[in-house]
Design an enzyme around this catalytic site. Structure first.
Site, PDB file in Angstrom:
ATOM      1  N   GLU A   1     -20.829  -0.644  46.908  1.00 29.18           N
ATOM      2  CA  GLU A   1     -22.177  -0.619  46.402  1.00 29.18           C
ATOM      3  C   GLU A   1     -22.764   0.331  47.131  1.00 29.18           C
ATOM      4  O   GLU A   1     -23.786   0.989  46.829  1.00 29.18           O
ATOM      5  CB  GLU A   1     -22.765  -2.169  46.532  1.00 29.18           C
TER       6      GLU A   1
ATOM      7  N   HIS B   1     -24.592 -16.013  44.424  1.00 28.17           N
ATOM      8  CA  HIS B   1     -24.665 -15.439  43.072  1.00 28.17           C
ATOM      9  C   HIS B   1     -25.639 -15.707  42.542  1.00 28.17           C
ATOM     10  O   HIS B   1     -25.828 -15.450  41.180  1.00 28.17           O
ATOM     11  CB  HIS B   1     -23.351 -15.757  42.490  1.00 28.17           C
TER      12      HIS B   1
HETATM   13  C1  LIG Z   1     -19.900  -6.670  46.916  1.00 27.85           C
HETATM   14  C2  LIG Z   1     -19.316  -7.415  45.718  1.00 27.85           C
HETATM   15  N1  LIG Z   1     -19.317  -6.364  44.500  1.00 27.85           N
HETATM   16  C3  LIG Z   1     -18.962  -7.012  43.322  1.00 27.85           C
HETATM   17  C4  LIG Z   1     -18.498  -8.164  43.129  1.00 27.85           C
HETATM   18  C5  LIG Z   1     -18.032  -8.813  42.112  1.00 27.85           C
HETATM   19  N2  LIG Z   1     -16.544  -8.997  42.097  1.00 27.85           N
HETATM   20  C6  LIG Z   1     -15.982 -10.341  42.324  1.00 27.85           C
HETATM   21  S1  LIG Z   1     -14.579 -10.227  42.560  1.00 27.85           S
HETATM   22  C7  LIG Z   1     -14.292  -8.424  41.989  1.00 27.85           C
HETATM   23  C8  LIG Z   1     -13.143  -8.104  42.208  1.00 27.85           C
HETATM   24  C9  LIG Z   1     -12.142  -8.062  43.500  1.00 27.85           C
HETATM   25  O1  LIG Z   1     -11.076  -7.661  43.598  1.00 27.85           O
HETATM   26  P1  LIG Z   1     -10.030  -7.952  44.583  1.00 27.85           P
HETATM   27  O2  LIG Z   1     -10.735  -7.676  45.906  1.00 27.85           O
HETATM   28  O3  LIG Z   1      -8.905  -7.040  44.281  1.00 27.85           O
HETATM   29  O4  LIG Z   1      -9.484  -9.412  44.604  1.00 27.85           O
HETATM   30  P2  LIG Z   1      -8.983 -10.274  43.657  1.00 27.85           P
HETATM   31  O5  LIG Z   1     -10.252 -10.631  42.607  1.00 27.85           O
HETATM   32  O6  LIG Z   1      -8.218  -9.442  42.794  1.00 27.85           O
HETATM   33  O7  LIG Z   1      -8.360 -11.559  44.280  1.00 27.85           O
HETATM   34  C10 LIG Z   1     -15.670  -8.049  41.984  1.00 27.85           C
HETATM   35  C11 LIG Z   1     -15.946  -6.659  41.533  1.00 27.85           C
HETATM   36  C12 LIG Z   1     -18.684  -9.041  44.417  1.00 27.85           C
HETATM   37  N3  LIG Z   1     -18.267 -10.247  44.492  1.00 27.85           N
HETATM   38  N4  LIG Z   1     -19.090  -8.585  45.355  1.00 27.85           N
END
Ligand SMILES: Cc1ncc(C[n+]2csc(CCOP(=O)(O)OP(=O)(O)O)c2C)c(N)n1
Lengths: 352, 326
Positions: free
Chosen positions: B60, B129
């Site tokens: 972000e 959230h």
């Molecule tokens: C700073 C932030 N940006 C966006 C999100 C929305 N979001 C939640 S999980 C996710 C994907 C994360 O993927 P990863 O780190 O690979 O973990 P996984 O979900 O595969 O366990 C996103 C974009 C968030 N929670 N926090």
């Protein structure tokens, strides 16, 4: 180890398999009894989360709910190497890790149902499992936000002259966020006993790692911070244990951090509102990866070495199902938090 | 007029502005291939291609800064945050860069850009959230802050935001995306900084914005049955705030309730009340009452979450109190 993904029917008799593959006394520190325990731990997570999906569909669980199914060798493998006084911190995909750490399924399910007996008294929900009794420092909802927090825990361990370690789990998509880099730099600079575990399931929501990350070989990032980095198969419980074991040694004895990449795959959608396959990943890819189900792999290994009868397996599985059902019943019967709970825990009682 | 959802209204605003001006591009997490986490950018990748609709890593702070840089040298970025909760990570670029660039450069560098995404709570998403950020952002000189509550306002204001030469914070209601309303067919803009009288009434004014507009309208309907006539002033823009519209209404009704989604302390409502006491001191028949989220982080449990949120029942109670009915 090679578990050999052959279906049970094609397998040779247990006798000849045993003759062919003499089993070392111990495999990554486990004996038969422990392997059964590890299998139990993974099956409990699986059955518990299948119940979560059911409860979500019925509206008993609300909000965001991220299942861990497919990644259980990582939670079980890691937790089985830790001492009770070590620390664990993770992101929102936290049910499996909480169970593997030994938090009661009842308390976790009650949390997911938003009830008074939940481990965060219904205030946290699926993404925010906390349990001070097991040094489980929470599920955290902001990608990467908890990674520097893990470094802080490492800082405190060293400050207090302890020999614990702090394990920090996050997804591969989190390695692009600033907090990850800041944390790794400080952890290495200050020699903090932190084990950073990237659970590389290849997708951050709908974005494949190749579309988000300039160098997909995420483990090279360890080098940038003069840290030891190791990348292993996260579906292989023994490989996880060995790798984490080395990192724990490094943390306890040398106070050095480690970056670990565990290659895995999530078998469900990103959260309950995301399609399992068909949008950003193909059904074939999913099915291919499901052949390397970590539970199946351990089971096959044990079966090949004649360590586990069908009867024992069903017993472990039935027990897991019963524990999941028991957690559900307990959560369902647990009351909603009392209305006045809205106002508690905002600030600690402190007069100064 | 066509009936469309708030989501479709936003999509059509984006589509029209992307088509109108090649300098406009959309950037954010999951905006392109995934069609948007909340599907606001649905179809835009197919229509405008990856040069204009850009998927980002989860960074972000980074991509907000990329937006700022691109805006400095002539592009008109629309930066989408998956939700404003994650935009906290980007606030340095929003507050320290975008909001101050024109001023620090003595007028040399404009910031024609939009930061947009869903704001506020949804259902049981928990403490991290479920947050409404307008009071934080409206605190900052150099930003414009918009909070549309209906599909028509969403479209007209987003188009204006994209055409504005200043950094505009555009807060969408996460729970509003599926709500429907009439939207003009022709190309139209809504003036930034203009409130809208959503309902005329005589006895009490409800000043509100964003998602709470719907609640205010429900309250007005419910109270009409008791012959209480409510006037609803939808601020639409939090900064700059339409003081005149607030004053006009309160001077007519002599009573006001200020309803917002966010927390009480230093909230948007506090500013509204300040304007009211300055402009309408002699007109008031009762102290102004505020309705807002209870002063706690959002709990997960259903019953506690409901108790924490402002709603129609709390607003009705406030109106009755302001009218000395209870
Ligand atoms: C700073 C932030 N940006 C966006 C999100 C929305 N979001 C939640 S999980 C996710 C994907 C994360 O993927 P990863 O780190 O690979 O973990 P996984 O979900 O595969 O366990 C996103 C974009 C968030 N929670 N926090």
């Amino acid at each position: 180890m090679s578990a050999g993904a052959k279906p049970a029917k094609e397998r040779k008799s247990a006798e000849s398999a045993r003759a062919e593959k003499p089993l070392p006394e111990k495999i990554s520190g486990t004996d038969v009894a422990m392997r059964k325990e590890l299998l139990r731990s993974m099956l409990l997570q699986r059955r518990f989360e299948e119940k979560c999906a059911e409860a979500y569909a019925l509206g008993k669980i609300g909000g965001f709910c991220h299942l861990y199914i497919g990644q259980e060798a990582i939670s079980t493998g890691t937790m089985s190497m830790l001492r009770p006084d070590d620390y664990v911190i993770t992101a929102y995909r936290d049910h499996g890790q909480a169970l593997a750490r030994g938090i009661s399924p009842r308390a976790i399910m009650a949390e997911l149902f938003g009830r008074a007996d939940g481990c965060s008294h219904g205030k946290g929900g699926s993404m925010h499992i906390f349990d001070s009794a097991t040094n489980f420092l929470g599920g955290h909802g902001i990608v990467g936000g908890h990674v520097p927090v893990a470094a802080g825990v490492g800082f405190a361990i060293k400050y207090k002259d302890g020999d614990q370690v702090c394990v920090c789990f996050f997804g591969e998509a989190a390695v692009n966020i600033g907090a990850f880099h800041e944390a790794l730099n400080m952890a290495s600079l200050w020699n903090l006993p932190v084990i950073f575990i990237i659970e590389n399931n290849r997708y951050g929501m709908g974005t494949a790692i190749s579309r988000s990350t300039a160098n997909e070989d995420v483990i090279v990032r360890a080098k940038g911070y003069r840290m030891i980095g190791e990348s292993v198969d996260g579906q292989d419980l023994f490989a996880v244990r060995d790798c984490v074991g080395r990192a724990i040694e490094r943390g306890r004895k040398e106070k050095r951090p480690t970056l670990i990449e565990l290659r895995t795959y999530r078998f469900m959608g990103h959260s309950m509102s995301d399609a399992v396959a068909g949008t950003y990943r193909s059904r074939e890819e999913l099915e291919e990866n499901m052949k390397r189900d970590p539970i199946l792999l351990l089971h096959q290994f044990m079966h090949e070495h004649d360590e586990l009868s069908e009867g024992e397996l069903s017993k472990i599985d039935d027990d897991a199902k019963a524990a999941a059902q028991d957690a559900w019943d307990f959560a369902d019967a647990s009351p909603e938090p009392a209305p006045e709970e809205l106002w508690t825990d905002v600030l600690a009682e402190s007069e100064s | 007029m066509a009936v469309m959802t708030y989501r479709e209204a936003l999509t059509s605003a984006l589509r029209e502005e992307l088509a109108r001006d090649d300098r406009v591009f959309l950037m954010g997490e999951e905006v392109a291939q995934y069609n948007g986490a909340y599907k606001v950018s649905k179809g835009l990748l197919d229509e405008f291609g990856p040069r204009r609709i850009v998927d980002t890593p989860i960074t972000e702070l980074g991509f907000a800064g990329v937006g700022v840089g691109a805006a400095m040298v002539g592009l008109r970025p629309v930066v989408e945050f998956m939700t404003w909760n994650f935009a906290l990570l980007a606030l340095d670029e929003v507050v320290n860069a975008a909001a101050k660039m024109l001023y620090m450069s003595g007028g040399q560098y404009k910031m024609p850009m939009v930061f947009r995404g869903p704001n506020g709570s949804a259902l049981q998403l928990g403490a991290q959230h479920s947050q409404a950020w307008e009071s934080w952002l409206a605190h900052i000189p150099g930003l414009k802050v918009l909070t549309p509550g209906t599909p028509a306002d969403a479209k007209g204001l987003l188009k204006s935001a994209i055409r504005d030469d200043n950094p505009v914070v555009f807060l969408e209601g996460e729970m509003l995306y599926n709500t429907k309303g009439e939207v003009p067919e022709e190309d139209y803009l809504i003036r930034i900084g203009k409130a809208d009288l959503k309902r005329e009434g005589e006895h009490c004014t409800i000043v509100t914005h964003g998602k709470m507009v719907l609640v205010a309208m429900q309250v007005a309907d419910a109270l009409a049955k008791d012959d209480i006539s409510i006037e609803v002033v939808d601020l639409r823009t939090i900064r700059p705030m339409d003081v005149e519209a607030i004053a006009q209404s309160v001077q007519k009704t002599n009573r006001a309730v200020v309803l917002e989604e966010g927390w009480e302390i230093c909230g948007v409502g506090a500013q509204v009340v300040d304007f009211i006491q300055r402009e309408c001191f002699d007109d008031l028949d009762a102290p102004v009452i505020r309705v807002h989220q209870e002063d706690v982080p959002m709990p997960y449990a259903k019953n506690l979450e409901k108790a924490a949120k402002p709603d129609a029942a709390k607003t009705i109670a406030a109106v009755r109190k302001v009218m000395y009915l209870d």
